[in-house]
Motif scaffolding. Structure first.
Motif, mmCIF file in Angstrom:
data_model
loop_
_atom_site.group_PDB
_atom_site.id
_atom_site.type_symbol
_atom_site.label_atom_id
_atom_site.label_comp_id
_atom_site.label_asym_id
_atom_site.label_seq_id
_atom_site.Cartn_x
_atom_site.Cartn_y
_atom_site.Cartn_z
ATOM 1 N N ARG A 30 0.829 -1.214 0.000
ATOM 2 C CA ARG A 30 0.000 0.000 0.000
ATOM 3 C C ARG A 30 0.860 1.260 0.000
ATOM 4 N NH1 ARG A 30 -4.358 -1.929 4.648
ATOM 5 N NH2 ARG A 30 -5.332 -3.589 3.417
ATOM 6 N N ARG A 31 1.991 1.185 -0.644
ATOM 7 C CA ARG A 31 2.922 2.313 -0.604
ATOM 8 C C ARG A 31 2.367 3.562 -1.258
ATOM 9 N NH1 ARG A 31 7.432 -0.367 -4.641
ATOM 10 N NH2 ARG A 31 5.941 -1.695 -5.728
ATOM 11 N N ARG A 32 1.502 3.410 -2.254
ATOM 12 C CA ARG A 32 0.932 4.608 -2.874
ATOM 13 C C ARG A 32 0.125 5.403 -1.862
ATOM 14 N NH1 ARG A 32 -1.146 2.782 -8.942
ATOM 15 N NH2 ARG A 32 0.931 2.188 -9.759
ATOM 16 N N MET A 33 -0.595 4.708 -0.998
ATOM 17 C CA MET A 33 -1.364 5.409 0.031
ATOM 18 C C MET A 33 -0.431 6.152 0.983
ATOM 19 S SD MET A 33 -3.952 3.789 2.897
ATOM 20 C CE MET A 33 -2.589 3.029 3.801
ATOM 21 N N TYR A 34 0.683 5.504 1.371
ATOM 22 C CA TYR A 34 1.621 6.167 2.277
ATOM 23 C C TYR A 34 2.358 7.303 1.578
ATOM 24 C CZ TYR A 34 0.699 2.191 5.298
ATOM 25 O OH TYR A 34 0.082 1.253 6.085
ATOM 26 N N TYR A 35 2.581 7.169 0.266
ATOM 27 C CA TYR A 35 3.177 8.284 -0.481
ATOM 28 C C TYR A 35 2.232 9.485 -0.496
ATOM 29 C CZ TYR A 35 6.773 5.123 -2.297
ATOM 30 O OH TYR A 35 7.824 4.249 -2.418
ATOM 31 N N VAL A 36 0.947 9.221 -0.660
ATOM 32 C CA VAL A 36 -0.031 10.309 -0.657
ATOM 33 C C VAL A 36 -0.062 10.987 0.714
ATOM 34 C CG1 VAL A 36 -2.496 10.847 -0.823
ATOM 35 C CG2 VAL A 36 -1.444 9.313 -2.492
ATOM 36 N N ILE A 37 -0.043 10.181 1.783
ATOM 37 C CA ILE A 37 -0.030 10.756 3.132
ATOM 38 C C ILE A 37 1.215 11.607 3.333
ATOM 39 C CG2 ILE A 37 0.111 10.204 5.588
ATOM 40 C CD1 ILE A 37 -1.535 7.710 5.030
ATOM 41 N N ALA A 38 2.372 11.095 2.904
ATOM 42 C CA ALA A 38 3.619 11.849 3.052
ATOM 43 C C ALA A 38 3.581 13.140 2.246
ATOM 44 C CB ALA A 38 4.806 10.988 2.621
ATOM 45 N N ALA A 39 3.052 13.055 1.018
ATOM 46 C CA ALA A 39 2.980 14.250 0.171
ATOM 47 C C ALA A 39 2.057 15.305 0.779
ATOM 48 C CB ALA A 39 2.505 13.866 -1.224
ATOM 49 N N VAL A 40 0.936 14.857 1.343
ATOM 50 C CA VAL A 40 0.003 15.806 1.978
ATOM 51 C C VAL A 40 0.647 16.472 3.181
ATOM 52 C CG1 VAL A 40 -2.173 15.984 3.240
ATOM 53 C CG2 VAL A 40 -2.074 14.658 1.125
ATOM 54 N N LEU A 41 1.335 15.694 4.014
ATOM 55 C CA LEU A 41 1.993 16.258 5.193
ATOM 56 C C LEU A 41 3.067 17.261 4.789
ATOM 57 C CD1 LEU A 41 2.395 13.095 7.468
ATOM 58 C CD2 LEU A 41 0.767 14.964 7.733
ATOM 59 N N ILE A 42 3.857 16.916 3.787
ATOM 60 C CA ILE A 42 4.915 17.822 3.336
ATOM 61 C C ILE A 42 4.315 19.093 2.738
ATOM 62 C CG2 ILE A 42 6.774 18.102 1.652
ATOM 63 C CD1 ILE A 42 7.462 15.175 2.072
ATOM 64 N N LEU A 43 3.243 18.956 1.955
ATOM 65 C CA LEU A 43 2.606 20.126 1.338
ATOM 66 C C LEU A 43 2.047 21.068 2.396
ATOM 67 C CD1 LEU A 43 1.684 21.583 -1.215
ATOM 68 C CD2 LEU A 43 -0.400 20.193 -1.175
ATOM 69 N N ILE A 44 1.351 20.506 3.391
ATOM 70 C CA ILE A 44 0.795 21.339 4.472
ATOM 71 C C ILE A 44 1.921 22.041 5.229
ATOM 72 C CG2 ILE A 44 -0.456 21.276 6.658
ATOM 73 C CD1 ILE A 44 -2.125 18.991 5.532
ATOM 74 N N THR A 83 9.258 -11.838 -4.218
ATOM 75 C CA THR A 83 9.895 -10.671 -4.821
ATOM 76 C C THR A 83 10.645 -9.881 -3.752
ATOM 77 O OG1 THR A 83 7.955 -9.260 -4.468
ATOM 78 C CG2 THR A 83 8.037 -10.527 -6.513
ATOM 79 N N TYR A 84 11.434 -8.919 -4.210
ATOM 80 C CA TYR A 84 12.156 -8.051 -3.278
ATOM 81 C C TYR A 84 11.170 -7.279 -2.406
ATOM 82 C CZ TYR A 84 15.563 -4.619 -1.619
ATOM 83 O OH TYR A 84 16.364 -3.836 -0.817
ATOM 84 N N ALA A 85 10.067 -6.838 -2.997
ATOM 85 C CA ALA A 85 9.066 -6.073 -2.247
ATOM 86 C C ALA A 85 8.456 -6.916 -1.134
ATOM 87 C CB ALA A 85 7.979 -5.576 -3.192
ATOM 88 N N GLU A 86 8.212 -8.190 -1.385
ATOM 89 C CA GLU A 86 7.611 -9.057 -0.367
ATOM 90 C C GLU A 86 8.580 -9.319 0.783
ATOM 91 O OE1 GLU A 86 4.655 -11.459 -3.456
ATOM 92 O OE2 GLU A 86 6.615 -12.272 -2.909
ATOM 93 N N PHE A 87 9.862 -9.502 0.466
ATOM 94 C CA PHE A 87 10.853 -9.672 1.528
ATOM 95 C C PHE A 87 11.017 -8.388 2.340
ATOM 96 C CE2 PHE A 87 12.545 -13.307 -1.058
ATOM 97 C CZ PHE A 87 12.475 -14.265 -0.061
ATOM 98 N N ALA A 88 10.998 -7.236 1.665
ATOM 99 C CA ALA A 88 11.113 -5.957 2.367
ATOM 100 C C ALA A 88 9.891 -5.701 3.245
ATOM 101 C CB ALA A 88 11.287 -4.821 1.361
ATOM 102 N N ASN A 89 8.713 -6.098 2.766
ATOM 103 C CA ASN A 89 7.506 -5.926 3.569
ATOM 104 C C ASN A 89 7.571 -6.782 4.840
ATOM 105 O OD1 ASN A 89 4.519 -4.910 3.539
ATOM 106 N ND2 ASN A 89 4.382 -7.079 4.022
ATOM 107 N N LEU A 90 8.106 -7.999 4.704
ATOM 108 C CA LEU A 90 8.285 -8.856 5.875
ATOM 109 C C LEU A 90 9.250 -8.219 6.870
ATOM 110 C CD1 LEU A 90 7.805 -11.535 7.341
ATOM 111 C CD2 LEU A 90 9.670 -12.520 5.990
ATOM 112 N N ALA A 91 10.327 -7.609 6.375
ATOM 113 C CA ALA A 91 11.292 -6.946 7.259
ATOM 114 C C ALA A 91 10.654 -5.770 7.993
ATOM 115 C CB ALA A 91 12.496 -6.478 6.444
ATOM 116 N N ALA A 92 9.817 -5.007 7.288
ATOM 117 C CA ALA A 92 9.131 -3.879 7.928
ATOM 118 C C ALA A 92 8.198 -4.371 9.021
ATOM 119 C CB ALA A 92 8.360 -3.079 6.881
ATOM 120 N N ASN A 93 7.512 -5.488 8.786
ATOM 121 C CA ASN A 93 6.635 -6.054 9.807
ATOM 122 C C ASN A 93 7.431 -6.555 11.010
ATOM 123 O OD1 ASN A 93 3.502 -6.633 9.083
ATOM 124 N ND2 ASN A 93 4.710 -6.422 7.213
ATOM 125 N N GLN A 94 8.583 -7.157 10.744
ATOM 126 C CA GLN A 94 9.383 -7.720 11.826
ATOM 127 C C GLN A 94 10.009 -6.646 12.712
ATOM 128 O OE1 GLN A 94 11.966 -10.068 9.351
ATOM 129 N NE2 GLN A 94 10.812 -11.963 9.679
#
Length: 403
Positions: A41-55, A259-270
């Motif tokens: 769901r990185r697009r959603m987090y990118y949108v949140i980050a962009a909104v915070l930075i814009l504000i 994929t690399y994304a799936e392994f990275a997602n597991l690392a973020a969860n851990q």
């Protein structure tokens, strides 16, 4: 040809899987089982980050900052706090002397060391004398010896040049810190992780500065120092997360199960629960510092230092998991061998899914129209010399040769 015992074992396994306890939200959070789609769901987090930075940028550009006297310059008046006095009384005495209110009036310290700190625009000698006289006539302050004295009221003029020097040195320190951070992470990990970590640092700086602008917190030298110290915490959190990502993705180009994304997602969860625990443990003493600074001692320096650290640590914990890791995956999947590997894994996975769908649909195509496919039961009339199907289970007792 289906075997009844095989069908029964499959049904038993499915029943056991259905009866297995399902992990709840907090259990998955604690164990880090990879149940949260952070990278997916990185697009959603990118949108949140962009909104915070814009504000934050809009607030900084339109409202600016509430600069402390050390940056804006002005006159600072220190008045011992006598019993029964209040900040409103000090404000009224100042206003009667000069015809306008001071910029701020706050009580600092506690007990016998308590005093009122009055901040105003730069006053000339005549204005300083009027204010000092008005405050002395209103409160009759005592000096350190307990004698009522006009000299108990101290007046100091702060030049904005000093604040400019502090700002310039802070920017130089920030630039050196960012450069050393890029070099360290590039050596310790790799270039892409260095880019993601620096982006996370700037995200933290912009959002924290934006909150100061929105709320109107006063920017003091202590706040600038605190802002530089939280960058070390953000770097530490990024290193912990990226270390786990590197561990999970080691040799990923030679594996086709994820994929690399799936392994990275597991690392973020851990590392998610660890980041939460580290943040909570880190902000507890900061909250204690705020309580001591505001309610007990009234020390403005401690308050400014603790406030920026509290905001920065919370924002840093968010950015290291929900911004730095997804950004790293996006960089990896756009350039380099990881992009080709991701396409290869997804293509192989799609091929397996297509073959599985064809195998399921094959009996339906062979069966006559309008009739349901019938399951063939094992026949006892099969010749004894027939060879078993490769991989089939034994269907009965072995027959002994008759002589």
């Amino acid at each position: 040809m289906s075997n009844p015992s095989s069908v029964m074992e499959t049904d038993t396994v499915n029943d056991q899987a259905a009866a297995a306890p399902k992990h709840g939200f907090f259990e998955r959070l604690y164990t880090g089982t990879g149940g949260f789609r952070i990278v997916g769901r990185r697009r959603m987090y990118y949108v949140i980050a962009a909104v915070l930075i814009l504000i934050a940028l809009l607030s900084i550009g339109l409202r600016g900052f509430t600069l402390g006297i050390d940056f804006a310059g002005g006159t600072r008046i220190q008045l011992p706090a006598a019993a029964g006095t209040s900040t409103s009384q000090v404000t009224d005495a100042y206003a009667k002397a000069l015809g306008h209110d001071p910029v701020t009036v706050q009580k600092v310290g506690s007990g016998a060391a308590a005093s009122y700190e009055v901040r105003s625009d730069t006053l000339d000698a005549t204005q300083q004398d009027k204010v000092q006289t008005a405050l002395f006539d209103a409160f009759h302050p005592k000096d350190s010896t307990g004698t009522v004295s006009r000299n108990a009221i101290s007046i100091a003029e702060i030049s904005s040049t000093w604040g400019g020097q502090v700002t310039r040195k802070a920017l130089i320190a920030l630039g050196v810190f960012v450069l050393l951070t890029m070099i360290y992470i590039a050596i310790r990990f790799e270039r892409d992780m260095s880019i993601a970590a620096i982006a996370s640092l700037f995200f933290n700086l912009i959002v924290t500065a934006g909150l100061y602008s929105i709320v109107g917190f006063e920017v003091t030298p202590a706040a600038v120092i605190g802002l530089l110290t939280i960058l070390g915490y953000v770097l530490y959190d990024n290193v912990v997360v990226f270390d786990k990502v590197e561990e999970n993705t080691r040799g990923v180009l030679h594996r086709t199960n994820r994929t690399y994304a799936e392994f990275a997602n597991l690392a973020a969860n851990q590392t998610l629960m660890r980041s939460i625990n580290t943040t909570i443990i880190g902000i507890l003493p900061i909250i204690g510092m705020l309580v001591i600074a505001v309610w007990l001692l009234g020390v403005g320096t401690l308050k400014d230092l603790a406030l920026v650290q509290l905001i920065g640590m919370v924002v840093g914990a968010y950015s290291s998991i929900f911004f730095a890791v997804p950004l790293l995956v996006s960089i990896k999947e756009r350039w380099g061998p990881v992009a080709a590997h991701t396409k290869k894994v997804l293509s192989k996975r799609a091929g397996r899914a297509a073959r599985s769908a064809d195998d399921e649909a094959a009996p339906r195509r062979v069966a006559p129209a309008g009739t349901a496919p019938r399951r063939r039961e094992p026949s006892g009339d099969a010749p004894r010399s027939a060879a078993p199907r490769p991989g089939a289970r034994p269907t009965g007792k072995r027959h002994k040769n008759r002589h």
